[in-house]
Design a protein around this motif. Structure first.
Motif, mmCIF file in Angstrom:
data_model
loop_
_atom_site.group_PDB
_atom_site.id
_atom_site.type_symbol
_atom_site.label_atom_id
_atom_site.label_comp_id
_atom_site.label_asym_id
_atom_site.label_seq_id
_atom_site.Cartn_x
_atom_site.Cartn_y
_atom_site.Cartn_z
ATOM 1 N N ILE A 102 0.840 -1.192 0.000
ATOM 2 C CA ILE A 102 0.000 0.000 0.000
ATOM 3 C C ILE A 102 0.879 1.247 0.000
ATOM 4 C CG2 ILE A 102 -1.717 1.321 1.323
ATOM 5 C CD1 ILE A 102 -2.736 -1.313 2.477
ATOM 6 N N LEU A 103 0.525 2.230 -0.813
ATOM 7 C CA LEU A 103 1.190 3.528 -0.751
ATOM 8 C C LEU A 103 0.290 4.489 0.004
ATOM 9 C CD1 LEU A 103 3.647 5.267 -2.651
ATOM 10 C CD2 LEU A 103 1.518 6.556 -2.738
ATOM 11 N N LEU A 104 0.877 5.261 0.913
ATOM 12 C CA LEU A 104 0.127 6.252 1.697
ATOM 13 C C LEU A 104 0.948 7.533 1.741
ATOM 14 C CD1 LEU A 104 -2.369 6.828 3.456
ATOM 15 C CD2 LEU A 104 -1.037 6.055 5.428
ATOM 16 N N SER A 105 0.540 8.504 0.948
ATOM 17 C CA SER A 105 1.346 9.714 0.782
ATOM 18 C C SER A 105 0.567 10.988 1.039
ATOM 19 C CB SER A 105 1.901 9.758 -0.651
ATOM 20 O OG SER A 105 2.595 10.965 -0.898
ATOM 21 N N ASN A 106 1.172 11.889 1.814
ATOM 22 C CA ASN A 106 0.680 13.271 1.894
ATOM 23 C C ASN A 106 1.183 13.983 0.641
ATOM 24 O OD1 ASN A 106 -0.462 12.907 4.394
ATOM 25 N ND2 ASN A 106 1.017 14.165 5.509
ATOM 26 N N THR A 107 0.280 14.346 -0.240
ATOM 27 C CA THR A 107 0.697 15.013 -1.461
ATOM 28 C C THR A 107 -0.440 15.904 -1.950
ATOM 29 O OG1 THR A 107 1.702 14.664 -3.639
ATOM 30 C CG2 THR A 107 -0.007 13.092 -2.973
ATOM 31 N N ASN A 108 -0.391 16.297 -3.199
ATOM 32 C CA ASN A 108 -1.397 17.201 -3.742
ATOM 33 C C ASN A 108 -1.391 17.092 -5.251
ATOM 34 O OD1 ASN A 108 0.542 19.471 -4.811
ATOM 35 N ND2 ASN A 108 1.223 18.973 -2.742
ATOM 36 N N PHE A 132 -3.383 2.437 -3.564
ATOM 37 C CA PHE A 132 -2.578 3.648 -3.738
ATOM 38 C C PHE A 132 -3.354 4.828 -3.171
ATOM 39 C CE2 PHE A 132 -0.095 6.701 -6.325
ATOM 40 C CZ PHE A 132 1.154 6.091 -6.332
ATOM 41 N N TYR A 133 -2.984 5.249 -1.954
ATOM 42 C CA TYR A 133 -3.702 6.326 -1.277
ATOM 43 C C TYR A 133 -2.916 7.636 -1.332
ATOM 44 C CZ TYR A 133 -6.723 2.787 0.934
ATOM 45 O OH TYR A 133 -7.615 1.769 1.183
ATOM 46 N N LEU A 134 -3.535 8.658 -1.913
ATOM 47 C CA LEU A 134 -2.971 10.006 -1.938
ATOM 48 C C LEU A 134 -3.862 10.892 -1.082
ATOM 49 C CD1 LEU A 134 -2.172 10.276 -5.764
ATOM 50 C CD2 LEU A 134 -0.685 9.444 -3.914
ATOM 51 N N SER A 135 -3.253 11.672 -0.193
ATOM 52 C CA SER A 135 -4.015 12.438 0.797
ATOM 53 C C SER A 135 -5.095 13.308 0.175
ATOM 54 C CB SER A 135 -3.062 13.291 1.639
ATOM 55 O OG SER A 135 -2.348 14.219 0.822
ATOM 56 N N HIS A 136 -4.782 13.955 -0.945
ATOM 57 C CA HIS A 136 -5.757 14.875 -1.539
ATOM 58 C C HIS A 136 -6.934 14.154 -2.184
ATOM 59 C CE1 HIS A 136 -3.250 13.892 -5.014
ATOM 60 N NE2 HIS A 136 -4.171 14.396 -5.806
ATOM 61 N N GLU A 137 -6.792 12.845 -2.395
ATOM 62 C CA GLU A 137 -7.884 12.070 -2.984
ATOM 63 C C GLU A 137 -8.793 11.460 -1.918
ATOM 64 O OE1 GLU A 137 -5.671 10.769 -7.168
ATOM 65 O OE2 GLU A 137 -6.010 9.254 -5.607
ATOM 66 N N ILE A 138 -8.257 11.241 -0.715
ATOM 67 C CA ILE A 138 -9.067 10.627 0.345
ATOM 68 C C ILE A 138 -9.433 11.631 1.448
ATOM 69 C CG2 ILE A 138 -8.179 8.319 -0.097
ATOM 70 C CD1 ILE A 138 -6.330 8.619 2.317
ATOM 71 N N TYR A 150 -8.393 4.614 8.789
ATOM 72 C CA TYR A 150 -9.058 4.440 7.497
ATOM 73 C C TYR A 150 -8.395 3.325 6.690
ATOM 74 C CZ TYR A 150 -10.527 5.635 2.704
ATOM 75 O OH TYR A 150 -11.023 5.598 1.427
ATOM 76 N N VAL A 151 -7.076 3.357 6.606
ATOM 77 C CA VAL A 151 -6.348 2.348 5.826
ATOM 78 C C VAL A 151 -6.518 0.962 6.436
ATOM 79 C CG1 VAL A 151 -4.060 1.595 5.062
ATOM 80 C CG2 VAL A 151 -4.682 4.013 4.928
ATOM 81 N N LEU A 152 -6.425 0.882 7.749
ATOM 82 C CA LEU A 152 -6.604 -0.414 8.420
ATOM 83 C C LEU A 152 -8.002 -0.975 8.156
ATOM 84 C CD1 LEU A 152 -4.960 0.301 11.914
ATOM 85 C CD2 LEU A 152 -4.007 -1.125 10.085
ATOM 86 N N LYS A 153 -9.007 -0.129 8.305
ATOM 87 C CA LYS A 153 -10.391 -0.579 8.142
ATOM 88 C C LYS A 153 -10.712 -0.925 6.694
ATOM 89 C CE LYS A 153 -15.191 0.750 9.131
ATOM 90 N NZ LYS A 153 -16.078 1.797 9.703
ATOM 91 N N GLN A 154 -10.297 -0.072 5.762
ATOM 92 C CA GLN A 154 -10.606 -0.292 4.351
ATOM 93 C C GLN A 154 -10.002 -1.592 3.817
ATOM 94 O OE1 GLN A 154 -12.385 1.674 1.851
ATOM 95 N NE2 GLN A 154 -13.288 2.453 3.749
ATOM 96 N N ASN A 155 -8.889 -2.003 4.404
ATOM 97 C CA ASN A 155 -8.177 -3.179 3.899
ATOM 98 C C ASN A 155 -8.224 -4.372 4.853
ATOM 99 O OD1 ASN A 155 -6.708 -2.061 1.332
ATOM 100 N ND2 ASN A 155 -6.483 -0.485 2.903
#
Length: 204
Positions: A102-108, A132-138, A150-155
Protein backbone atom coordinates in the motif's frame (compact mmCIF):
# COMPACT_ATOMS: atom_id res chain seq x y z
CA UNK A 1 4.44 -11.68 11.22
CA UNK A 2 4.21 -8.93 8.59
CA UNK A 3 1.53 -9.38 5.94
CA UNK A 4 1.14 -5.79 4.72
CA UNK A 5 3.72 -3.07 4.03
CA UNK A 6 2.58 0.55 3.79
CA UNK A 7 5.05 2.91 2.12
CA UNK A 8 5.30 6.68 2.06
CA UNK A 9 6.31 8.20 -1.29
CA UNK A 10 8.50 11.26 -0.66
CA UNK A 11 12.02 10.54 0.63
CA UNK A 12 11.20 6.84 0.52
CA UNK A 13 10.97 6.32 -3.25
CA UNK A 14 11.29 9.81 -4.74
CA UNK A 15 13.96 12.10 -3.31
CA UNK A 16 12.92 15.43 -1.83
CA UNK A 17 14.81 18.65 -1.15
CA UNK A 18 12.86 19.94 1.84
CA UNK A 19 15.56 22.35 3.01
CA UNK A 20 16.20 23.77 -0.44
CA UNK A 21 12.51 24.15 -1.19
CA UNK A 22 11.93 26.00 2.08
CA UNK A 23 14.85 28.34 1.43
CA UNK A 24 13.57 28.94 -2.10
CA UNK A 25 10.10 29.83 -0.80
CA UNK A 26 11.39 32.14 1.93
CA UNK A 27 13.66 33.94 -0.53
CA UNK A 28 11.08 34.46 -3.27
CA UNK A 29 8.19 35.29 -0.94
CA UNK A 30 10.47 37.56 1.15
CA UNK A 31 9.65 35.81 4.42
CA UNK A 32 11.67 34.97 7.51
CA UNK A 33 9.52 31.93 8.26
CA UNK A 34 6.39 30.26 6.92
CA UNK A 35 3.36 31.90 8.61
CA UNK A 36 0.55 29.82 10.09
CA UNK A 37 -1.97 30.82 7.42
CA UNK A 38 0.26 29.41 4.67
CA UNK A 39 0.80 26.19 6.61
CA UNK A 40 -2.98 25.91 7.04
CA UNK A 41 -3.65 26.50 3.34
CA UNK A 42 -0.99 23.96 2.37
CA UNK A 43 -2.63 21.39 4.66
CA UNK A 44 -6.08 22.05 3.20
CA UNK A 45 -4.64 21.59 -0.29
CA UNK A 46 -2.95 18.32 0.72
CA UNK A 47 -6.30 17.08 2.01
CA UNK A 48 -8.08 17.99 -1.22
CA UNK A 49 -10.24 20.53 0.62
CA UNK A 50 -9.10 23.27 -1.75
CA UNK A 51 -8.72 22.87 -5.51
CA UNK A 52 -5.62 23.89 -7.44
CA UNK A 53 -7.08 27.11 -8.85
CA UNK A 54 -8.08 28.28 -5.36
CA UNK A 55 -4.67 27.32 -4.02
CA UNK A 56 -2.78 29.25 -6.70
CA UNK A 57 -5.12 32.23 -6.36
CA UNK A 58 -4.42 32.36 -2.62
CA UNK A 59 -0.67 32.56 -3.28
CA UNK A 60 -1.14 35.11 -6.05
CA UNK A 61 -3.16 37.37 -3.75
CA UNK A 62 -0.76 36.86 -0.84
CA UNK A 63 2.35 37.52 -2.95
CA UNK A 64 1.31 39.84 -5.83
CA UNK A 65 4.93 40.41 -6.84
CA UNK A 66 5.40 36.72 -7.67
CA UNK A 67 4.04 35.46 -11.01
CA UNK A 68 1.89 32.31 -11.08
CA UNK A 69 4.47 30.31 -13.07
CA UNK A 70 7.09 31.20 -10.44
CA UNK A 71 4.70 30.09 -7.68
CA UNK A 72 4.37 26.70 -9.37
CA UNK A 73 8.13 26.47 -9.80
CA UNK A 74 8.67 27.21 -6.10
CA UNK A 75 5.97 24.75 -5.05
CA UNK A 76 7.41 21.91 -7.14
CA UNK A 77 11.06 22.60 -6.31
CA UNK A 78 10.90 20.11 -3.44
CA UNK A 79 10.60 17.20 -5.91
CA UNK A 80 13.84 15.64 -7.05
CA UNK A 81 14.92 12.38 -8.72
CA UNK A 82 13.40 8.92 -8.43
CA UNK A 83 16.27 6.40 -8.40
CA UNK A 84 15.47 3.48 -10.69
CA UNK A 85 16.89 0.87 -8.30
CA UNK A 86 14.00 1.62 -5.93
CA UNK A 87 11.51 0.85 -8.69
CA UNK A 88 13.29 -2.44 -9.30
CA UNK A 89 13.10 -3.25 -5.59
CA UNK A 90 9.37 -2.53 -5.55
CA UNK A 91 8.82 -4.58 -8.70
CA UNK A 92 10.53 -7.61 -7.19
CA UNK A 93 8.60 -7.17 -3.96
CA UNK A 94 5.32 -6.98 -5.84
CA UNK A 95 6.11 -10.01 -7.99
CA UNK A 96 6.97 -12.06 -4.91
CA UNK A 97 3.29 -11.89 -3.85
CA UNK A 98 4.37 -12.25 -0.22
CA UNK A 99 2.89 -8.99 1.06
CA UNK A 100 0.02 -6.64 0.42
CA UNK A 101 1.59 -3.37 -0.71
CA UNK A 102 0.00 0.00 0.00
CA UNK A 103 1.19 3.53 -0.75
CA UNK A 104 0.13 6.25 1.70
CA UNK A 105 1.35 9.71 0.78
CA UNK A 106 0.68 13.27 1.89
CA UNK A 107 0.70 15.01 -1.46
CA UNK A 108 -1.40 17.20 -3.74
CA UNK A 109 -2.58 17.49 -7.31
CA UNK A 110 0.20 19.85 -8.44
CA UNK A 111 2.96 17.61 -7.11
CA UNK A 112 1.48 14.42 -8.55
CA UNK A 113 0.93 15.99 -11.97
CA UNK A 114 4.49 17.33 -11.92
CA UNK A 115 5.88 13.89 -10.99
CA UNK A 116 3.86 12.26 -13.78
CA UNK A 117 5.37 14.73 -16.25
CA UNK A 118 9.00 13.83 -15.53
CA UNK A 119 9.01 10.32 -14.05
CA UNK A 120 8.36 8.13 -17.11
CA UNK A 121 7.72 5.03 -15.03
CA UNK A 122 5.18 6.55 -12.62
CA UNK A 123 2.31 4.40 -13.94
CA UNK A 124 4.48 1.31 -13.62
CA UNK A 125 5.39 2.34 -10.08
CA UNK A 126 1.73 2.74 -9.17
CA UNK A 127 0.84 -0.63 -10.69
CA UNK A 128 3.04 -2.48 -8.18
CA UNK A 129 0.82 -1.44 -5.27
CA UNK A 130 -2.37 -3.20 -4.31
CA UNK A 131 -3.79 0.10 -3.05
CA UNK A 132 -2.58 3.65 -3.74
CA UNK A 133 -3.70 6.33 -1.28
CA UNK A 134 -2.97 10.01 -1.94
CA UNK A 135 -4.01 12.44 0.80
CA UNK A 136 -5.76 14.88 -1.54
CA UNK A 137 -7.88 12.07 -2.98
CA UNK A 138 -9.07 10.63 0.35
CA UNK A 139 -9.34 13.98 2.22
CA UNK A 140 -7.12 12.73 5.04
CA UNK A 141 -3.48 13.36 5.89
CA UNK A 142 -0.71 12.08 8.14
CA UNK A 143 -0.10 12.21 11.07
CA UNK A 144 -3.80 12.47 11.94
CA UNK A 145 -4.92 9.13 13.46
CA UNK A 146 -7.97 8.90 11.22
CA UNK A 147 -5.87 8.27 8.10
CA UNK A 148 -4.27 5.17 9.63
CA UNK A 149 -7.60 3.96 10.98
CA UNK A 150 -9.06 4.44 7.50
CA UNK A 151 -6.35 2.35 5.83
CA UNK A 152 -6.60 -0.41 8.42
CA UNK A 153 -10.39 -0.58 8.14
CA UNK A 154 -10.61 -0.29 4.35
CA UNK A 155 -8.18 -3.18 3.90
CA UNK A 156 -9.18 -5.33 6.90
CA UNK A 157 -5.64 -5.11 8.24
CA UNK A 158 -4.34 -6.25 11.62
CA UNK A 159 -2.07 -3.50 12.97
CA UNK A 160 0.38 -6.01 14.47
CA UNK A 161 0.79 -7.60 11.03
CA UNK A 162 1.43 -4.28 9.29
CA UNK A 163 4.66 -2.33 8.71
CA UNK A 164 4.63 1.38 7.84
CA UNK A 165 7.69 3.04 6.26
CA UNK A 166 7.90 6.84 6.46
CA UNK A 167 10.67 9.44 6.81
CA UNK A 168 8.84 11.71 9.28
CA UNK A 169 8.93 10.85 12.98
CA UNK A 170 5.51 12.37 13.67
CA UNK A 171 3.99 10.07 11.06
CA UNK A 172 5.56 6.86 12.35
CA UNK A 173 4.84 7.81 15.98
CA UNK A 174 1.15 8.23 15.16
CA UNK A 175 1.06 4.83 13.46
CA UNK A 176 2.82 3.16 16.38
CA UNK A 177 0.10 4.37 18.74
CA UNK A 178 -2.31 2.17 16.80
CA UNK A 179 -0.04 -0.85 17.13
CA UNK A 180 1.46 -0.65 13.64
CA UNK A 181 5.13 -1.60 13.23
CA UNK A 182 7.20 1.21 11.72
CA UNK A 183 10.47 2.06 10.08
CA UNK A 184 11.26 5.75 10.47
CA UNK A 185 13.67 5.79 7.56
CA UNK A 186 16.46 8.40 7.46
CA UNK A 187 16.77 9.39 3.77
CA UNK A 188 20.23 10.85 4.36
CA UNK A 189 21.63 7.52 5.55
CA UNK A 190 19.20 4.76 4.58
CA UNK A 191 17.55 3.40 1.45
CA UNK A 192 14.21 1.62 1.24
CA UNK A 193 15.87 -1.21 -0.69
CA UNK A 194 17.56 -2.34 2.55
CA UNK A 195 14.17 -2.93 4.18
CA UNK A 196 14.62 -6.63 4.84
CA UNK A 197 18.11 -6.20 6.27
CA UNK A 198 17.16 -3.19 8.40
CA UNK A 199 13.94 -4.67 9.80
CA UNK A 200 14.92 -8.33 9.62
CA UNK A 201 13.46 -9.04 13.07
CA UNK A 202 9.99 -8.50 11.59
CA UNK A 203 10.52 -10.86 8.67
CA UNK A 204 12.35 -13.75 10.29
Amino acid sequence: MIKTIIFDFGDVFINLDKVGALENALLNFKLDSIPEDLTHINSLYEMGLMDTSEFVEFYESSFPDVQSDKILEIWNSILKDFPHHRLEFLKALSESKKYKLILLSNTNDLHIEFVKSYVPFFNEFQSYFDVFYLSHEINLRKPNPDIYEYVLKQNNLVAAETLFVDDLTENTTAAEKLGIHTWNIDPAKEDVTTLFETKKELFS
